[in-house]
Design a protein around this motif. Structure first.
Motif, PDB file in Angstrom:
ATOM      1  N   ALA A   9       0.736  -1.091  -0.017  1.00 41.45           N
ATOM      2  CA  ALA A   9       0.000   0.082  -0.015  1.00 41.45           C
ATOM      3  C   ALA A   9       0.940   1.468  -0.142  1.00 41.45           C
ATOM      4  N   HIS A  10       2.070   1.202  -0.274  1.00 43.00           N
ATOM      5  CA  HIS A  10       3.036   2.348  -0.024  1.00 43.00           C
ATOM      6  C   HIS A  10       3.139   2.982   1.128  1.00 43.00           C
ATOM      7  N   ASP A  11       2.918   2.389   2.424  1.00 44.05           N
ATOM      8  CA  ASP A  11       2.653   2.968   3.730  1.00 44.05           C
ATOM      9  C   ASP A  11       3.631   2.483   4.576  1.00 44.05           C
ATOM     10  N   TYR A  12       5.030   2.665   4.755  1.00 38.54           N
ATOM     11  CA  TYR A  12       5.938   2.166   5.494  1.00 38.54           C
ATOM     12  C   TYR A  12       7.055   3.164   5.715  1.00 38.54           C
ATOM     13  N   LYS A  13       7.978   2.741   6.723  1.00 39.85           N
ATOM     14  CA  LYS A  13       8.863   3.552   7.354  1.00 39.85           C
ATOM     15  C   LYS A  13      10.324   2.917   6.862  1.00 39.85           C
ATOM     16  N   ILE A  14      11.288   3.857   6.857  1.00 41.89           N
ATOM     17  CA  ILE A  14      12.616   3.190   6.784  1.00 41.89           C
ATOM     18  C   ILE A  14      13.293   3.973   7.997  1.00 41.89           C
ATOM     19  N   GLU A  15      13.999   2.845   8.882  1.00 33.60           N
ATOM     20  CA  GLU A  15      14.804   3.287  10.161  1.00 33.60           C
ATOM     21  C   GLU A  15      15.964   2.835  10.119  1.00 33.60           C
ATOM     22  N   GLN A  16      16.798   3.483  10.901  1.00 33.03           N
ATOM     23  CA  GLN A  16      18.179   3.307  11.000  1.00 33.03           C
ATOM     24  C   GLN A  16      18.253   3.173  12.547  1.00 33.03           C
ATOM     25  N   GLY A  17      18.935   1.932  13.222  1.00 35.14           N
ATOM     26  CA  GLY A  17      19.050   1.850  14.760  1.00 35.14           C
ATOM     27  C   GLY A  17      17.652   2.006  15.331  1.00 35.14           C
ATOM     28  N   GLY A  18      16.396   1.820  14.771  1.00 41.55           N
ATOM     29  CA  GLY A  18      15.171   2.211  15.587  1.00 41.55           C
ATOM     30  C   GLY A  18      14.754   3.499  15.509  1.00 41.55           C
ATOM     31  N   ARG A  19      15.523   4.312  14.573  1.00 43.09           N
ATOM     32  CA  ARG A  19      14.967   5.644  14.392  1.00 43.09           C
ATOM     33  C   ARG A  19      14.521   5.982  13.196  1.00 43.09           C
ATOM     34  N   GLU A  20      13.301   6.552  13.034  1.00 42.24           N
ATOM     35  CA  GLU A  20      12.739   6.792  11.437  1.00 42.24           C
ATOM     36  C   GLU A  20      13.609   7.720  10.757  1.00 42.24           C
ATOM     37  N   ILE A  21      14.036   7.479   9.495  1.00 43.74           N
ATOM     38  CA  ILE A  21      14.857   8.378   8.808  1.00 43.74           C
ATOM     39  C   ILE A  21      14.070   9.033   7.645  1.00 43.74           C
ATOM     40  N   ALA A  22      12.850   7.996   7.125  1.00 43.31           N
ATOM     41  CA  ALA A  22      12.220   8.215   5.885  1.00 43.31           C
ATOM     42  C   ALA A  22      10.740   7.624   6.081  1.00 43.31           C
ATOM     43  N   GLU A  23       9.597   8.354   5.901  1.00 43.49           N
ATOM     44  CA  GLU A  23       8.355   7.499   5.434  1.00 43.49           C
ATOM     45  C   GLU A  23       7.731   7.563   4.045  1.00 43.49           C
ATOM     46  N   VAL A  24       7.337   6.664   3.729  1.00 42.36           N
ATOM     47  CA  VAL A  24       6.835   6.292   2.340  1.00 42.36           C
ATOM     48  C   VAL A  24       5.152   6.358   2.593  1.00 42.36           C
ATOM     49  N   SER A  25       4.505   7.168   1.868  1.00 44.77           N
ATOM     50  CA  SER A  25       3.053   7.188   2.061  1.00 44.77           C
ATOM     51  C   SER A  25       2.182   7.798   0.999  1.00 44.77           C
ATOM     52  N   LYS A  26       0.828   7.300   0.606  1.00 42.36           N
ATOM     53  CA  LYS A  26       0.233   7.924  -0.475  1.00 42.36           C
ATOM     54  C   LYS A  26      -0.476   9.167  -0.020  1.00 42.36           C
ATOM     55  N   LYS A  27      -0.495   9.267   1.344  1.00 40.82           N
ATOM     56  CA  LYS A  27      -1.349  10.506   1.853  1.00 40.82           C
ATOM     57  C   LYS A  27      -0.924  12.132   1.448  1.00 40.82           C
ATOM     58  N   TRP A  28       0.069  12.073   1.129  1.00 37.91           N
ATOM     59  CA  TRP A  28       0.275  13.447   0.786  1.00 37.91           C
ATOM     60  C   TRP A  28       0.119  13.956  -0.588  1.00 37.91           C
ATOM     61  N   PHE A  29      -0.243  12.967  -1.529  1.00 37.83           N
ATOM     62  CA  PHE A  29      -0.475  13.340  -2.822  1.00 37.83           C
ATOM     63  C   PHE A  29      -1.813  13.078  -3.082  1.00 37.83           C
ATOM     64  N   ARG A  30      -2.842  13.752  -3.873  1.00 37.96           N
ATOM     65  CA  ARG A  30      -3.857  13.376  -4.469  1.00 37.96           C
ATOM     66  C   ARG A  30      -3.966  12.749  -5.777  1.00 37.96           C
ATOM     67  N   VAL A  31      -2.712  12.730  -6.205  1.00 34.68           N
ATOM     68  CA  VAL A  31      -2.666  12.052  -7.644  1.00 34.68           C
ATOM     69  C   VAL A  31      -2.740  10.817  -7.804  1.00 34.68           C
ATOM     70  N   ARG A  32      -3.722  10.174  -8.361  1.00 41.40           N
ATOM     71  CA  ARG A  32      -3.747   8.651  -8.508  1.00 41.40           C
ATOM     72  C   ARG A  32      -2.565   7.967  -9.061  1.00 41.40           C
ATOM     73  N   ASP A  33      -2.355   6.850  -8.256  1.00 38.34           N
ATOM     74  CA  ASP A  33      -1.128   6.091  -8.532  1.00 38.34           C
ATOM     75  C   ASP A  33       0.353   6.704  -8.109  1.00 38.34           C
ATOM     76  N   SER A  34       0.312   7.596  -7.249  1.00 31.70           N
ATOM     77  CA  SER A  34       1.344   8.356  -6.822  1.00 31.70           C
ATOM     78  C   SER A  34       1.472   8.086  -5.206  1.00 31.70           C
ATOM     79  N   TYR A  35       2.771   8.294  -4.698  1.00 27.91           N
ATOM     80  CA  TYR A  35       3.031   8.079  -3.438  1.00 27.91           C
ATOM     81  C   TYR A  35       4.379   9.012  -3.134  1.00 27.91           C
ATOM     82  N   GLY A  36       4.445   9.410  -1.911  1.00 32.62           N
ATOM     83  CA  GLY A  36       5.435  10.441  -1.478  1.00 32.62           C
ATOM     84  C   GLY A  36       6.486   9.533  -0.497  1.00 32.62           C
TER      85      GLY A  36
END
Length: 182
Positions: A128-155
């Motif tokens: 669903a393109h809704d996940y996190k990238i962590e380093q040592g348990g600390r989030e360094i990036a987040e992937v999500s569809k919630k920021w863009f309203r364009v169909r088939d896009s994710y941020g």
């Protein structure tokens, strides 16, 4: 307007402060196909990286280039691996290896071994393109569809001080690996 900054290796990194201080990029789903080219845009909709897909003999290869045409990452599928594995290289040197660790319909996990740095974990609802990238348990990036309203896009929202090109390459690798099974 978004500015430019430099990564730890001196590589120019597109992006700028988005709300919350992160660097936000937009990608299109299922466009990371080998042989296809596509653009990664910043939060303002400006093209900042080109993903140049090309098939080289047996290996699958994607190259990520900045707006000046400089290669900032190359992604190659490993020929022999027990689990799906792809390498990310810069300047001919492998800088990270992404392995599919566990993927179920609702949760997924990838491990990223970073050359000369701390390893990363990718986990969440990968499909669903809704996940996190962590380093040592600390989030360094987040992937999500919630920021863009364009169909088939994710941020992709990246914390300041990270190697944006590497994080984006990891995101492209995860998308590519999931499109192979989905």
């Amino acid at each position: 307007m978004l500015g430019r900054r430099r990564g730890g290796d001196g590589t120019p990194q597109a992006g700028g402060a988005a709300p919350g201080g992160e660097h936000r990029y937009q990608l299109r789903e299922k466009l990371a196909s080998i042989g296809d080219d596509f653009w990664i845009e910043n939060g303002a909709g400006q093209r900042v990286y080109k993903v140049d897909g090309r098939a080289l003999r047996i290996r699958e290869t994607l190259k990520i280039k900045d707006m000046q045409g400089k290669e900032v990452a190359e992604i190659q599928e490993k020929l022999i691996a027990i689990r799906d594995t792809m390498d990310i290289a810069r300047g001919g040197q492998t800088i990270a290896t992404v392995k599919k660790a566990l993927v179920t319909p609702l949760r997924g996990r990838f491990s990223v071994k970073v050359a000369g740095g701390a390893d990363l974990d990718v986990q969440g609802n990968i499909l669903a393109h809704d996940y996190k990238i962590e380093q040592g348990g600390r989030e360094i990036a987040e992937v999500s569809k919630k920021w863009f309203r364009v169909r088939d896009s994710y941020g992709v929202d990246i914390q300041p001080g990270q190697d944006d090109a590497l994080i984006l390459a990891i995101t492209v690798v995860v998308d590519q690996m999931m499109s192979d099974v989905g």
